[in-house]
Design an enzyme around this catalytic site. Structure first.
Site, PDB file in Angstrom:
ATOM      1  N   LEU A  46      40.901  23.927   0.533  1.00  0.00           N
ATOM      2  CA  LEU A  46      40.997  23.133   1.764  1.00  0.00           C
ATOM      3  C   LEU A  46      39.602  22.621   2.148  1.00  0.00           C
ATOM      4  CD1 LEU A  46      43.425  25.369   3.883  1.00  0.00           C
ATOM      5  CD2 LEU A  46      43.982  23.327   2.548  1.00  0.00           C
ATOM      6  N   CYS A  50      34.947  16.122   3.751  1.00  0.00           N
ATOM      7  CA  CYS A  50      33.870  16.608   4.614  1.00  0.00           C
ATOM      8  C   CYS A  50      33.248  17.892   4.078  1.00  0.00           C
ATOM      9  CB  CYS A  50      34.430  16.827   6.014  1.00  0.00           C
ATOM     10  SG  CYS A  50      33.253  17.565   7.136  1.00  0.00           S
ATOM     11  N   GLY A 184      23.909   0.014  -1.202  1.00  0.00           N
ATOM     12  CA  GLY A 184      24.544   0.283   0.094  1.00  0.00           C
ATOM     13  C   GLY A 184      23.590   1.025   1.007  1.00  0.00           C
ATOM     14  N   ALA A 272      27.100   3.383  -2.931  1.00  0.00           N
ATOM     15  CA  ALA A 272      27.600   3.853  -1.625  1.00  0.00           C
ATOM     16  C   ALA A 272      28.009   2.607  -0.848  1.00  0.00           C
ATOM     17  CB  ALA A 272      26.515   4.634  -0.890  1.00  0.00           C
ATOM     18  N   GLY A 274      30.905   1.716   0.732  1.00  0.00           N
ATOM     19  CA  GLY A 274      32.065   1.768   1.620  1.00  0.00           C
ATOM     20  C   GLY A 274      33.203   2.621   1.084  1.00  0.00           C
ATOM     21  N   ASP A 315      40.468   9.527   8.682  1.00  0.00           N
ATOM     22  CA  ASP A 315      39.942   8.345   7.980  1.00  0.00           C
ATOM     23  C   ASP A 315      41.028   7.328   7.644  1.00  0.00           C
ATOM     24  OD1 ASP A 315      37.451   9.497   8.025  1.00  0.00           O
ATOM     25  OD2 ASP A 315      37.133   9.432   5.852  1.00  0.00           O
ATOM     26  N   ALA A 323      34.262  13.058  10.587  1.00  0.00           N
ATOM     27  CA  ALA A 323      35.018  14.308  10.583  1.00  0.00           C
ATOM     28  C   ALA A 323      35.417  14.744  11.989  1.00  0.00           C
ATOM     29  CB  ALA A 323      34.180  15.398   9.921  1.00  0.00           C
ATOM     30  N   HIS A 447      11.978  23.318  29.492  1.00  0.00           N
ATOM     31  CA  HIS A 447      10.671  22.793  29.060  1.00  0.00           C
ATOM     32  C   HIS A 447       9.974  23.833  28.184  1.00  0.00           C
ATOM     33  CE1 HIS A 447       6.827  20.700  29.289  1.00  0.00           C
ATOM     34  NE2 HIS A 447       6.263  21.889  29.528  1.00  0.00           N
TER      35      HIS A 447
HETATM   36  P1  FAD Z   1      39.519  13.853   4.139  1.00  0.00           P
HETATM   37  O1  FAD Z   1      38.438  14.759   4.474  1.00  0.00           O
HETATM   38  O2  FAD Z   1      39.267  12.743   3.170  1.00  0.00           O
HETATM   39  O3  FAD Z   1      40.704  14.762   3.599  1.00  0.00           O
HETATM   40  C1  FAD Z   1      41.861  14.202   3.086  1.00  0.00           C
HETATM   41  C2  FAD Z   1      42.448  15.188   2.114  1.00  0.00           C
HETATM   42  O4  FAD Z   1      43.744  14.728   1.736  1.00  0.00           O
HETATM   43  C3  FAD Z   1      41.671  15.319   0.816  1.00  0.00           C
HETATM   44  O5  FAD Z   1      41.336  16.657   0.596  1.00  0.00           O
HETATM   45  C4  FAD Z   1      42.621  14.780  -0.260  1.00  0.00           C
HETATM   46  O6  FAD Z   1      42.508  15.500  -1.475  1.00  0.00           O
HETATM   47  C5  FAD Z   1      43.974  15.001   0.363  1.00  0.00           C
HETATM   48  N1  FAD Z   1      44.999  14.070  -0.074  1.00  0.00           N
HETATM   49  C6  FAD Z   1      44.927  12.723  -0.167  1.00  0.00           C
HETATM   50  N2  FAD Z   1      46.114  12.210  -0.542  1.00  0.00           N
HETATM   51  C7  FAD Z   1      46.951  13.265  -0.697  1.00  0.00           C
HETATM   52  C8  FAD Z   1      48.307  13.382  -1.056  1.00  0.00           C
HETATM   53  N3  FAD Z   1      49.047  12.310  -1.328  1.00  0.00           N
HETATM   54  N4  FAD Z   1      48.854  14.612  -1.131  1.00  0.00           N
HETATM   55  C9  FAD Z   1      48.118  15.719  -0.844  1.00  0.00           C
HETATM   56  N5  FAD Z   1      46.814  15.669  -0.494  1.00  0.00           N
HETATM   57  C10 FAD Z   1      46.251  14.445  -0.404  1.00  0.00           C
HETATM   58  N6  FAD Z   1      31.506  12.643   8.665  1.00  0.00           N
HETATM   59  C11 FAD Z   1      30.884  13.218   9.714  1.00  0.00           C
HETATM   60  O7  FAD Z   1      31.468  13.283  10.801  1.00  0.00           O
HETATM   61  N7  FAD Z   1      29.623  13.733   9.588  1.00  0.00           N
HETATM   62  C12 FAD Z   1      28.942  13.678   8.428  1.00  0.00           C
HETATM   63  O8  FAD Z   1      27.815  14.152   8.344  1.00  0.00           O
HETATM   64  C13 FAD Z   1      29.567  13.079   7.305  1.00  0.00           C
HETATM   65  N8  FAD Z   1      28.935  13.020   6.103  1.00  0.00           N
HETATM   66  C14 FAD Z   1      29.579  12.486   5.038  1.00  0.00           C
HETATM   67  C15 FAD Z   1      28.907  12.412   3.825  1.00  0.00           C
HETATM   68  C16 FAD Z   1      29.534  11.860   2.723  1.00  0.00           C
HETATM   69  C17 FAD Z   1      28.810  11.797   1.411  1.00  0.00           C
HETATM   70  C18 FAD Z   1      30.870  11.370   2.849  1.00  0.00           C
HETATM   71  C19 FAD Z   1      31.574  10.776   1.662  1.00  0.00           C
HETATM   72  C20 FAD Z   1      31.539  11.427   4.042  1.00  0.00           C
HETATM   73  C21 FAD Z   1      30.903  11.980   5.157  1.00  0.00           C
HETATM   74  N9  FAD Z   1      31.531  12.028   6.400  1.00  0.00           N
HETATM   75  C22 FAD Z   1      30.887  12.577   7.470  1.00  0.00           C
HETATM   76  C23 FAD Z   1      32.895  11.497   6.600  1.00  0.00           C
HETATM   77  C24 FAD Z   1      33.904  12.639   6.632  1.00  0.00           C
HETATM   78  O9  FAD Z   1      33.807  13.339   5.423  1.00  0.00           O
HETATM   79  C25 FAD Z   1      35.302  12.088   6.833  1.00  0.00           C
HETATM   80  O10 FAD Z   1      35.324  11.286   7.990  1.00  0.00           O
HETATM   81  C26 FAD Z   1      36.310  13.210   6.979  1.00  0.00           C
HETATM   82  O11 FAD Z   1      36.327  14.026   5.846  1.00  0.00           O
HETATM   83  C27 FAD Z   1      37.703  12.620   7.200  1.00  0.00           C
HETATM   84  O12 FAD Z   1      38.623  13.655   7.320  1.00  0.00           O
HETATM   85  P2  FAD Z   1      40.155  13.410   6.946  1.00  0.00           P
HETATM   86  O13 FAD Z   1      40.831  14.690   7.239  1.00  0.00           O
HETATM   87  O14 FAD Z   1      40.647  12.180   7.566  1.00  0.00           O
HETATM   88  O15 FAD Z   1      40.169  13.126   5.391  1.00  0.00           O
END
Ligand code: FAD
Length: 476
Positions: A46, A50, A184, A272, A274, A315, A323, A447
């Site tokens: 899990l 993030c 990017g 990087a 997008g 997302d 996150a 302070h």
């Molecule tokens: P995700 O974390 O993407 O989780 C979605 C999950 O769904 C995944 O584990 C995937 O395997 C699973 N999944 C997808 N499709 C299916 C399916 N059909 N069946 C079963 N499972 C599935 N955000 C911050 O707030 N602070 C930060 O510092 C930050 N740093 C980052 C650095 C990097 C390099 C990256 C790439 C992102 C960063 N982010 C950061 C963004 C953050 O990671 C995301 O906004 C966050 O993880 C989104 O959470 P989520 O639950 O929407 O999706």
């Protein structure tokens, strides 16, 4: 555990797709509210992007490289160290250990709540059924929450090239390239620039936009831009990388800018450029669930999609792709399904770039306020006037508040400097509480701290500051 019985025992089956911050927060909250929760995650652990390949590994590595930079800065105070000996294997072990500990924590939290965690890739079979790919298993649900997140936007022809990496691979470092091109200049590109430069790479950034960091105001971003300009080999804006070609020892990049076309050799390239929503793998067309043209799932303020049984969070619902937004939405979705009168209506969502100096902002920027025709004013407090910042070599920092000209209500704020990630939480709370400048100025800050600069920015705006002399101080 305190469990509230759901409205009807026949309608409490909840399926959550995706085990990232959006999905696990939704699943945990729903289980606490008495739902029978099945959480389906594609990967064996899990935490989603993030925890596994995003926020947590990048911040762990950034901490290490920031410590190297801090050690070097101490030279000014008469303290020098030998050049750091960097053991990449050990650094990766440490980072992976942090991830594993958090993975186990999530697994335990799911077990404690008796959540049925399934590993697999789910897609919709009907408005009340999910199917796991490569299996006949059907999951029946009364309500589902989609939290399937996003993935890197790939550039055609780059996926099988060992010299080209995306953000996940970039955080699993095996060796440090001497010359690195980052395509990017968003926050992921910039954070990686600090990681790799700190580990010894010479970094070039190519960004399509006319300036880096155009999501916040240029004045507050300046200390970070200055630092980036200092640490990077080159920063190209309005730049397009039109060709990437491997030769025996390097990868050759063609970089086009308004000034002309440059060909440069690199050891590695990080793309990087997008992210894309993972909605295309859910068979949404079969159930007529509506997305926008880019595949982001359309939701209302209660996180409901156009279908009464299905919610979506994180997302996959679009920007900001962060996150903390995903986790917050996950809880709102679970609570709304349970019958609570809640909606996702934050006054503001903070953004942070964990660079050195850090840059964080929340609410309206000056640009936003101008575009919305708001009668705003702003105040910018230089950290040169903050004792803590001087003592820690952080005097380049800045704090900024944007407020309504008449009511003095806070509209937004930003910080560039050490601990900006923590400092922005105060501005976020102030916005959420509808605070005005007096509220902030009247709150006594400890302070000597960087946090004083937030109160001092408010005092600067009110004309009551004593730490600076602007000539505009109130005489009464
Ligand atoms: P995700 O974390 O993407 O989780 C979605 C999950 O769904 C995944 O584990 C995937 O395997 C699973 N999944 C997808 N499709 C299916 C399916 N059909 N069946 C079963 N499972 C599935 N955000 C911050 O707030 N602070 C930060 O510092 C930050 N740093 C980052 C650095 C990097 C390099 C990256 C790439 C992102 C960063 N982010 C950061 C963004 C953050 O990671 C995301 O906004 C966050 O993880 C989104 O959470 P989520 O639950 O929407 O999706």
């Amino acid at each position: 555990m305190h469990r509230k019985p759901p409205a009807s025992p026949n309608t409490n089956r909840l399926a959550v797709i995706g085990g990232g911050p959006g999905g696990y927060s939704a699943a945990f909250r729903a289980a606490d509210l008495g739902f029978d929760v099945t959480l389906i995650e594609h990967y064996p652990m899990l935490g989603g992007v993030c925890l596994n390949v995003g926020c947590i590994p990048s911040k762990t590595l950034l901490h290490a490289t920031a410590a190297i930079a801090t050690a070097l800065e101490l030279k000014e105070q008469g303290i020098t160290f030998e050049s750091p000996k960097i053991e990449i294997k050990r650094l990766m072990e440490f980072k992976n250990d942090v991830i594993t500990r958090l993975n186990s924590g999530l697994t335990k939290l799911a077990q404690q709540r008796r959540i049925n965690v399934l590993q697999g890739t789910a897609h919709f079979h009907s408005e009340n059924q999910l199917k796991l790919q490569d299996s006949e298993q059907i999951i029946n649900f009364d309500k589902a929450i989609i939290a399937c997140g996003s993935r890197n936007r790939l550039i055609a022809g780059t996926t099988n090239n060992p010299r080209i990496m995306y953000s996940s691979a970039a955080l699993n470092i095996t060796s440090v390239p001497k010359q690195l091109l980052i395509i990017g200049g968003g926050y992921i590109g910039i954070e990686n620039a600090f990681i790799y430069q700190g580990l010894g790479s010479e970094v070039t950034i190519a960004e399509m936009e006319s300036q880096l960091l155009n999501l916040c105001d240029a004045d507050i971003a300046k200390p970070l831009i200055d630092r980036l300009t200092h640490i990077c080999d080159a920063i190209h804006t309005q730049a397009q990388v039109t060709q990437l070609e491997n030769n025996t020892k390097h990868i050759s990049a063609e970089i086009k800018t308004p000034e002309g076309t440059e060909h440069k050799q690199f050891d590695a390239v990080l793309v990087a450029a997008g992210r894309l929503p993972n909605s295309d793998r859910l068979n949404l067309q079969a159930i007529n669930l509506i997305t926008d043209d880019n595949g982001y799932i359309m939701v209302d303020e209660c996180m409901r999609t156009n279908l009464p049984t299905i919610y979506a969070v994180g997302d996959v619902t679009g920007s900001p792709m962060l996150a903390h937004k995903a986790a917050h939405q996950g809880k709102i979705a679970a609570e709304h399904i349970s019958g609570k009168r809640v909606c996702f209506d934050p006054k503001a969502i903070p953004s942070v770039i964990y660079s050195n100096p850090e840059l964080a902002w929340v609410g309206l920027t000056e640009h936003d306020a101008r575009s919305a025709d708001i009668d705003y004013r702003c105040a910018l407090f230089p950290w040169q006037a903050n004792g803590r910042a001087l003592g820690t070599q952080q005097s380049h920092g800045l704090s900024k508040l944007i407020y309504h000209a008449q009511t003095k209500k806070l509209l937004g704020g930003a910080v560039c400097g050490a601990n900006a990630d923590e400092l922005i939480a105060e501005v976020t709370l102030a916005l959420e509480m509808d605070a005005d400048l007096e509220d902030i100025a009247a709150s006594i800050h400890p302070h000597p701290t960087y946090s004083e600069t937030i109160a001092q920015t408010a005092e600067l705006a009110l004309g009551t500051i004593t730490e600076l002399y602007s000539g505009k101080q109130h005489k009464q």
